[in-house]
Scaffold this motif. Structure first.
Motif, PDB file in Angstrom:
ATOM      1  N   GLU A   5      15.904  -0.633  13.362  1.00 49.10           N
ATOM      2  CA  GLU A   5      15.039   0.466  12.960  1.00 49.10           C
ATOM      3  C   GLU A   5      15.797   1.795  12.892  1.00 49.10           C
ATOM      4  OE1 GLU A   5      10.999   0.431  14.727  1.00 49.10           O
ATOM      5  OE2 GLU A   5      11.729  -1.367  15.757  1.00 49.10           O
ATOM      6  N   ILE A   6      16.905   1.901  13.643  1.00 53.09           N
ATOM      7  CA  ILE A   6      17.633   3.172  13.687  1.00 53.09           C
ATOM      8  C   ILE A   6      19.109   3.040  13.318  1.00 53.09           C
ATOM      9  CG2 ILE A   6      16.078   4.233  15.368  1.00 53.09           C
ATOM     10  CD1 ILE A   6      18.247   3.665  17.518  1.00 53.09           C
ATOM     11  N   ALA A   7      19.579   1.810  13.075  1.00 56.54           N
ATOM     12  CA  ALA A   7      21.009   1.611  12.833  1.00 56.54           C
ATOM     13  C   ALA A   7      21.253   0.437  11.891  1.00 56.54           C
ATOM     14  CB  ALA A   7      21.736   1.370  14.159  1.00 56.54           C
ATOM     15  N   HIS A   8      22.458   0.418  11.350  1.00 52.52           N
ATOM     16  CA  HIS A   8      22.923  -0.744  10.587  1.00 52.52           C
ATOM     17  C   HIS A   8      24.223  -1.216  11.225  1.00 52.52           C
ATOM     18  CE1 HIS A   8      25.980   1.535   8.150  1.00 52.52           C
ATOM     19  NE2 HIS A   8      25.167   2.530   8.435  1.00 52.52           N
ATOM     20  N   SER A   9      24.714  -2.359  10.782  1.00 48.56           N
ATOM     21  CA  SER A   9      25.859  -2.964  11.452  1.00 48.56           C
ATOM     22  C   SER A   9      26.735  -3.714  10.459  1.00 48.56           C
ATOM     23  CB  SER A   9      25.339  -3.929  12.529  1.00 48.56           C
ATOM     24  OG  SER A   9      26.382  -4.481  13.267  1.00 48.56           O
ATOM     25  N   ARG A  10      28.001  -3.823  10.810  1.00 46.14           N
ATOM     26  CA  ARG A  10      28.977  -4.598  10.030  1.00 46.14           C
ATOM     27  C   ARG A  10      29.799  -5.428  11.005  1.00 46.14           C
ATOM     28  NH1 ARG A  10      29.356  -4.700   4.537  1.00 46.14           N
ATOM     29  NH2 ARG A  10      31.568  -4.859   4.801  1.00 46.14           N
ATOM     30  N   THR A  11      30.295  -6.542  10.529  1.00 44.76           N
ATOM     31  CA  THR A  11      31.077  -7.429  11.374  1.00 44.76           C
ATOM     32  C   THR A  11      32.380  -7.821  10.677  1.00 44.76           C
ATOM     33  OG1 THR A  11      29.025  -8.387  12.209  1.00 44.76           O
ATOM     34  CG2 THR A  11      31.027  -9.599  12.677  1.00 44.76           C
ATOM     35  N   ILE A  23      26.068   1.510  13.573  1.00 49.53           N
ATOM     36  CA  ILE A  23      26.091   2.861  13.019  1.00 49.53           C
ATOM     37  C   ILE A  23      24.660   3.356  12.841  1.00 49.53           C
ATOM     38  CG2 ILE A  23      26.925   4.308  11.118  1.00 49.53           C
ATOM     39  CD1 ILE A  23      28.310   0.964  10.983  1.00 49.53           C
ATOM     40  N   VAL A  24      24.345   4.491  13.446  1.00 56.57           N
ATOM     41  CA  VAL A  24      22.991   5.037  13.330  1.00 56.57           C
ATOM     42  C   VAL A  24      22.773   5.629  11.939  1.00 56.57           C
ATOM     43  CG1 VAL A  24      22.682   5.477  15.798  1.00 56.57           C
ATOM     44  CG2 VAL A  24      23.670   7.257  14.355  1.00 56.57           C
ATOM     45  N   TYR A  25      21.533   5.576  11.475  1.00 58.39           N
ATOM     46  CA  TYR A  25      21.175   6.201  10.198  1.00 58.39           C
ATOM     47  C   TYR A  25      21.121   7.716  10.346  1.00 58.39           C
ATOM     48  CZ  TYR A  25      19.632   1.528   8.774  1.00 58.39           C
ATOM     49  OH  TYR A  25      19.576   0.198   8.473  1.00 58.39           O
ATOM     50  N   LYS A  27      22.069  10.977  12.933  1.00 60.41           N
ATOM     51  CA  LYS A  27      22.964  11.332  14.055  1.00 60.41           C
ATOM     52  C   LYS A  27      22.215  11.594  15.358  1.00 60.41           C
ATOM     53  CE  LYS A  27      27.187  11.619  12.229  1.00 60.41           C
ATOM     54  NZ  LYS A  27      28.370  12.372  12.429  1.00 60.41           N
ATOM     55  N   GLU A  28      20.971  12.051  15.283  1.00 57.35           N
ATOM     56  CA  GLU A  28      20.228  12.334  16.514  1.00 57.35           C
ATOM     57  C   GLU A  28      19.926  11.075  17.334  1.00 57.35           C
ATOM     58  OE1 GLU A  28      17.173  12.504  13.119  1.00 57.35           O
ATOM     59  OE2 GLU A  28      19.085  13.478  13.501  1.00 57.35           O
ATOM     60  N   ASN A  29      20.106   9.906  16.754  1.00 58.11           N
ATOM     61  CA  ASN A  29      19.891   8.653  17.488  1.00 58.11           C
ATOM     62  C   ASN A  29      21.159   8.128  18.161  1.00 58.11           C
ATOM     63  OD1 ASN A  29      17.102   8.298  17.030  1.00 58.11           O
ATOM     64  ND2 ASN A  29      17.564   7.697  14.921  1.00 58.11           N
ATOM     65  N   TYR A  30      22.277   8.800  17.942  1.00 60.14           N
ATOM     66  CA  TYR A  30      23.529   8.328  18.536  1.00 60.14           C
ATOM     67  C   TYR A  30      23.470   8.314  20.060  1.00 60.14           C
ATOM     68  CZ  TYR A  30      28.377   7.897  19.923  1.00 60.14           C
ATOM     69  OH  TYR A  30      29.534   7.472  20.528  1.00 60.14           O
ATOM     70  N   ASP A  31      22.959   9.378  20.677  1.00 62.28           N
ATOM     71  CA  ASP A  31      22.880   9.430  22.141  1.00 62.28           C
ATOM     72  C   ASP A  31      22.053   8.269  22.693  1.00 62.28           C
ATOM     73  OD1 ASP A  31      24.470  11.688  22.236  1.00 62.28           O
ATOM     74  OD2 ASP A  31      22.772  13.070  22.348  1.00 62.28           O
ATOM     75  N   LEU A  32      21.005   7.888  21.984  1.00 60.14           N
ATOM     76  CA  LEU A  32      20.160   6.776  22.416  1.00 60.14           C
ATOM     77  C   LEU A  32      20.935   5.462  22.437  1.00 60.14           C
ATOM     78  CD1 LEU A  32      17.367   5.626  23.161  1.00 60.14           C
ATOM     79  CD2 LEU A  32      16.927   5.426  20.704  1.00 60.14           C
ATOM     80  N   ILE A  33      21.640   5.150  21.351  1.00 62.09           N
ATOM     81  CA  ILE A  33      22.383   3.884  21.358  1.00 62.09           C
ATOM     82  C   ILE A  33      23.568   3.946  22.322  1.00 62.09           C
ATOM     83  CG2 ILE A  33      21.616   3.223  19.045  1.00 62.09           C
ATOM     84  CD1 ILE A  33      24.595   3.703  18.151  1.00 62.09           C
ATOM     85  N   GLN A  34      24.128   5.128  22.502  1.00 58.60           N
ATOM     86  CA  GLN A  34      25.233   5.272  23.455  1.00 58.60           C
ATOM     87  C   GLN A  34      24.765   4.926  24.869  1.00 58.60           C
ATOM     88  OE1 GLN A  34      26.683   9.263  24.057  1.00 58.60           O
ATOM     89  NE2 GLN A  34      28.786   8.524  24.271  1.00 58.60           N
ATOM     90  N   ARG A  35      23.551   5.336  25.214  1.00 56.74           N
ATOM     91  CA  ARG A  35      22.996   5.046  26.543  1.00 56.74           C
ATOM     92  C   ARG A  35      22.527   3.603  26.674  1.00 56.74           C
ATOM     93  NH1 ARG A  35      19.960   9.427  25.429  1.00 56.74           N
ATOM     94  NH2 ARG A  35      18.044   8.187  25.499  1.00 56.74           N
ATOM     95  N   LYS A  36      21.890   3.090  25.655  1.00 62.44           N
ATOM     96  CA  LYS A  36      21.188   1.802  25.757  1.00 62.44           C
ATOM     97  C   LYS A  36      22.018   0.576  25.384  1.00 62.44           C
ATOM     98  CE  LYS A  36      16.949   3.381  26.589  1.00 62.44           C
ATOM     99  NZ  LYS A  36      16.055   2.921  27.624  1.00 62.44           N
ATOM    100  N   VAL A  37      23.068   0.755  24.581  1.00 65.99           N
ATOM    101  CA  VAL A  37      23.818  -0.400  24.078  1.00 65.99           C
ATOM    102  C   VAL A  37      25.225  -0.370  24.691  1.00 65.99           C
ATOM    103  CG1 VAL A  37      24.442  -1.744  22.052  1.00 65.99           C
ATOM    104  CG2 VAL A  37      22.458  -0.216  21.945  1.00 65.99           C
TER     105      VAL A  37
END
Length: 99
Positions: A5-11, A23-25, A27-37
């Protein structure tokens, strides 16, 4: 919320190592994924699929995290008998994670 819902990914892959970017869509969601993932959470999410360690690299200027999963591809492209020898579906699986 699911990560998709907030990011896409590549492998990508190198031998028996899978490299997954998140990668977040926005930038304001970066802190969230940094904490949670975290690397530990990603390792647990993949369970027995990943036999080695997981390293996480932070790229705040890109709004991205990069995960390196060791011993994750059943030996790599030339020796794996799995359908997804390159591990491309691993990015989609990561995006299914609830945070």
């Amino acid at each position: 919320m699911k990560l998709w819902e907030i990011a896409h990914s590549r492998t990508g892959d190198k031998g028996n190592i899978s490299n997954i970017s998140l990668i977040v869509y926005e930038k304001e969601n970066y802190d969230l994924i940094q904490r949670k993932v975290t690397a530990e959470i990603v390792r647990a999410w993949f369970g027995d699929r990943v036999k080695g360690k997981v390293d996480r690299y932070e790229l705040p200027q890109l709004g991205a995290l990069n995960f390196v999963l060791y011993d994750a591809l059943e030996g790599g492209v030339t020796s794996a008998s799995t359908l997804d020898k390159h591990g491309k579906s691993m990015s989609s699986y990561l995006l299914m994670m609830e945070i």
